[in-house]
Design a protein around this motif. Structure first.
Motif, PDB file in Angstrom:
ATOM      1  N   GLU A  27      12.192 -41.925  19.515  1.00  0.00           N
ATOM      2  CA  GLU A  27      12.081 -41.576  20.929  1.00  0.00           C
ATOM      3  C   GLU A  27      12.128 -42.800  21.842  1.00  0.00           C
ATOM      4  OE1 GLU A  27       8.616 -39.111  21.317  1.00  0.00           O
ATOM      5  OE2 GLU A  27       9.482 -37.529  20.072  1.00  0.00           O
ATOM      6  N   GLY A  28      12.238 -43.993  21.257  1.00  0.00           N
ATOM      7  CA  GLY A  28      12.348 -45.214  22.053  1.00  0.00           C
ATOM      8  C   GLY A  28      11.038 -45.667  22.676  1.00  0.00           C
ATOM      9  N   LEU A  29       9.919 -45.242  22.106  1.00  0.00           N
ATOM     10  CA  LEU A  29       8.622 -45.620  22.652  1.00  0.00           C
ATOM     11  C   LEU A  29       8.117 -46.935  22.086  1.00  0.00           C
ATOM     12  CD1 LEU A  29       6.901 -42.120  22.460  1.00  0.00           C
ATOM     13  CD2 LEU A  29       8.140 -43.134  24.376  1.00  0.00           C
ATOM     14  N   ILE A  30       8.464 -47.212  20.826  1.00  0.00           N
ATOM     15  CA  ILE A  30       8.038 -48.446  20.165  1.00  0.00           C
ATOM     16  C   ILE A  30       9.204 -49.008  19.352  1.00  0.00           C
ATOM     17  CG2 ILE A  30       5.624 -47.731  19.988  1.00  0.00           C
ATOM     18  CD1 ILE A  30       6.119 -47.212  16.981  1.00  0.00           C
ATOM     19  N   ARG A  31       9.054 -50.263  18.957  1.00  0.00           N
ATOM     20  CA  ARG A  31       9.983 -50.898  18.021  1.00  0.00           C
ATOM     21  C   ARG A  31       9.122 -51.534  16.936  1.00  0.00           C
ATOM     22  NH1 ARG A  31      12.715 -54.904  21.056  1.00  0.00           N
ATOM     23  NH2 ARG A  31      14.002 -53.209  21.815  1.00  0.00           N
ATOM     24  N   VAL A  32       9.430 -51.214  15.678  1.00  0.00           N
ATOM     25  CA  VAL A  32       8.690 -51.771  14.550  1.00  0.00           C
ATOM     26  C   VAL A  32       9.621 -52.684  13.776  1.00  0.00           C
ATOM     27  CG1 VAL A  32       7.398 -51.259  12.453  1.00  0.00           C
ATOM     28  CG2 VAL A  32       7.240 -49.710  14.407  1.00  0.00           C
ATOM     29  N   CYS A  33       9.158 -53.900  13.555  1.00  0.00           N
ATOM     30  CA  CYS A  33       9.928 -54.874  12.774  1.00  0.00           C
ATOM     31  C   CYS A  33       8.942 -55.554  11.833  1.00  0.00           C
ATOM     32  CB  CYS A  33      10.606 -55.876  13.694  1.00  0.00           C
ATOM     33  SG  CYS A  33      11.640 -57.059  12.816  1.00  0.00           S
ATOM     34  N   GLY A  34       8.964 -55.123  10.574  1.00  0.00           N
ATOM     35  CA  GLY A  34       8.013 -55.671   9.615  1.00  0.00           C
ATOM     36  C   GLY A  34       6.603 -55.279   9.989  1.00  0.00           C
ATOM     37  N   ARG A  35       5.779 -56.279  10.246  1.00  0.00           N
ATOM     38  CA  ARG A  35       4.373 -56.023  10.604  1.00  0.00           C
ATOM     39  C   ARG A  35       4.151 -56.045  12.112  1.00  0.00           C
ATOM     40  NH1 ARG A  35      -0.025 -58.568   7.327  1.00  0.00           N
ATOM     41  NH2 ARG A  35      -0.273 -56.655   6.181  1.00  0.00           N
ATOM     42  N   THR A  36       5.224 -56.174  12.875  1.00  0.00           N
ATOM     43  CA  THR A  36       5.124 -56.264  14.327  1.00  0.00           C
ATOM     44  C   THR A  36       5.523 -54.941  14.972  1.00  0.00           C
ATOM     45  OG1 THR A  36       5.697 -58.605  14.243  1.00  0.00           O
ATOM     46  CG2 THR A  36       5.942 -57.513  16.368  1.00  0.00           C
ATOM     47  N   VAL A  37       4.671 -54.459  15.867  1.00  0.00           N
ATOM     48  CA  VAL A  37       4.963 -53.252  16.634  1.00  0.00           C
ATOM     49  C   VAL A  37       5.036 -53.657  18.105  1.00  0.00           C
ATOM     50  CG1 VAL A  37       4.184 -50.963  17.322  1.00  0.00           C
ATOM     51  CG2 VAL A  37       3.764 -51.763  14.994  1.00  0.00           C
ATOM     52  N   GLU A  38       6.182 -53.377  18.733  1.00  0.00           N
ATOM     53  CA  GLU A  38       6.370 -53.681  20.142  1.00  0.00           C
ATOM     54  C   GLU A  38       6.368 -52.368  20.922  1.00  0.00           C
ATOM     55  OE1 GLU A  38       9.679 -55.731  23.097  1.00  0.00           O
ATOM     56  OE2 GLU A  38      10.061 -55.621  20.956  1.00  0.00           O
ATOM     57  N   ILE A  39       5.528 -52.281  21.922  1.00  0.00           N
ATOM     58  CA  ILE A  39       5.486 -51.091  22.775  1.00  0.00           C
ATOM     59  C   ILE A  39       6.587 -51.219  23.814  1.00  0.00           C
ATOM     60  CG2 ILE A  39       4.123 -49.793  24.450  1.00  0.00           C
ATOM     61  CD1 ILE A  39       1.618 -50.717  22.886  1.00  0.00           C
ATOM     62  N   LEU A  40       7.488 -50.241  23.820  1.00  0.00           N
ATOM     63  CA  LEU A  40       8.613 -50.256  24.746  1.00  0.00           C
ATOM     64  C   LEU A  40       8.359 -49.392  25.976  1.00  0.00           C
ATOM     65  CD1 LEU A  40      11.491 -49.906  22.131  1.00  0.00           C
ATOM     66  CD2 LEU A  40      10.602 -52.004  23.171  1.00  0.00           C
ATOM     67  N   ASP A  41       7.557 -48.345  25.843  1.00  0.00           N
ATOM     68  CA  ASP A  41       7.295 -47.432  26.953  1.00  0.00           C
ATOM     69  C   ASP A  41       5.812 -47.055  26.962  1.00  0.00           C
ATOM     70  OD1 ASP A  41       7.245 -45.474  28.914  1.00  0.00           O
ATOM     71  OD2 ASP A  41       9.112 -44.529  28.257  1.00  0.00           O
ATOM     72  N   LEU A  42       5.014 -47.915  27.555  1.00  0.00           N
ATOM     73  CA  LEU A  42       3.568 -47.722  27.597  1.00  0.00           C
ATOM     74  C   LEU A  42       3.194 -46.457  28.368  1.00  0.00           C
ATOM     75  CD1 LEU A  42       0.758 -48.749  26.894  1.00  0.00           C
ATOM     76  CD2 LEU A  42       0.848 -50.161  28.955  1.00  0.00           C
ATOM     77  N   LEU A  43       3.893 -46.177  29.439  1.00  0.00           N
ATOM     78  CA  LEU A  43       3.592 -44.999  30.246  1.00  0.00           C
ATOM     79  C   LEU A  43       3.796 -43.718  29.450  1.00  0.00           C
ATOM     80  CD1 LEU A  43       2.675 -44.028  32.979  1.00  0.00           C
ATOM     81  CD2 LEU A  43       5.042 -44.058  33.735  1.00  0.00           C
ATOM     82  N   ALA A  44       4.895 -43.617  28.706  1.00  0.00           N
ATOM     83  CA  ALA A  44       5.154 -42.417  27.897  1.00  0.00           C
ATOM     84  C   ALA A  44       4.123 -42.270  26.786  1.00  0.00           C
ATOM     85  CB  ALA A  44       6.569 -42.469  27.319  1.00  0.00           C
ATOM     86  N   LEU A  45       3.744 -43.367  26.142  1.00  0.00           N
ATOM     87  CA  LEU A  45       2.705 -43.304  25.114  1.00  0.00           C
ATOM     88  C   LEU A  45       1.379 -42.861  25.711  1.00  0.00           C
ATOM     89  CD1 LEU A  45       3.396 -46.466  22.928  1.00  0.00           C
ATOM     90  CD2 LEU A  45       3.579 -44.072  22.225  1.00  0.00           C
ATOM     91  N   SER A  46       1.070 -43.353  26.891  1.00  0.00           N
ATOM     92  CA  SER A  46      -0.154 -42.975  27.577  1.00  0.00           C
ATOM     93  C   SER A  46      -0.156 -41.483  27.894  1.00  0.00           C
ATOM     94  CB  SER A  46      -0.299 -43.795  28.860  1.00  0.00           C
ATOM     95  OG  SER A  46      -1.420 -43.399  29.590  1.00  0.00           O
ATOM     96  N   GLU A  47       0.979 -40.965  28.329  1.00  0.00           N
ATOM     97  CA  GLU A  47       1.082 -39.540  28.632  1.00  0.00           C
ATOM     98  C   GLU A  47       0.922 -38.697  27.370  1.00  0.00           C
ATOM     99  OE1 GLU A  47       4.772 -39.149  30.718  1.00  0.00           O
ATOM    100  OE2 GLU A  47       3.993 -40.120  32.512  1.00  0.00           O
ATOM    101  N   LEU A  48       1.493 -39.139  26.251  1.00  0.00           N
ATOM    102  CA  LEU A  48       1.328 -38.427  24.992  1.00  0.00           C
ATOM    103  C   LEU A  48      -0.138 -38.369  24.569  1.00  0.00           C
ATOM    104  CD1 LEU A  48       4.280 -39.643  22.745  1.00  0.00           C
ATOM    105  CD2 LEU A  48       3.828 -37.314  23.513  1.00  0.00           C
ATOM    106  N   ALA A  49      -0.859 -39.438  24.855  1.00  0.00           N
ATOM    107  CA  ALA A  49      -2.268 -39.514  24.487  1.00  0.00           C
ATOM    108  C   ALA A  49      -3.150 -38.730  25.462  1.00  0.00           C
ATOM    109  CB  ALA A  49      -2.722 -40.967  24.444  1.00  0.00           C
TER     110      ALA A  49
END
Length: 59
Positions: A27-49
């Motif tokens: 859904e383009g909300l995060i990017r995971v690369c190995g042990r690193t998680v980058e939040i791409l859309d904080l607002l959408a994640l906040s709304e989901l929560a």
């Protein structure tokens, strides 16, 4: 933090955490690369929560 630790902290299974990470990536909300998680859309994640994070996108 390993996924198993995230799962334990949230009271979920590691498989559920992995499925959610995959879904959030699709859904383009995060990017995971190995042990690193980058939040791409904080607002959408906040709304989901169901919370308001006070973050406004620059878009």
């Amino acid at each position: 933090m390993p996924r198993i630790d995230i799962a334990n902290y949230l009271g979920l299974t590691a498989e559920t955490v992995s499925r959610l990470f995959s879904r959030f990536q699709r859904e383009g909300l995060i990017r995971v690369c190995g042990r690193t998680v980058e939040i791409l859309d904080l607002l959408a994640l906040s709304e989901l929560a169901g919370t308001h994070c006070g973050y406004e996108s620059d878009q």
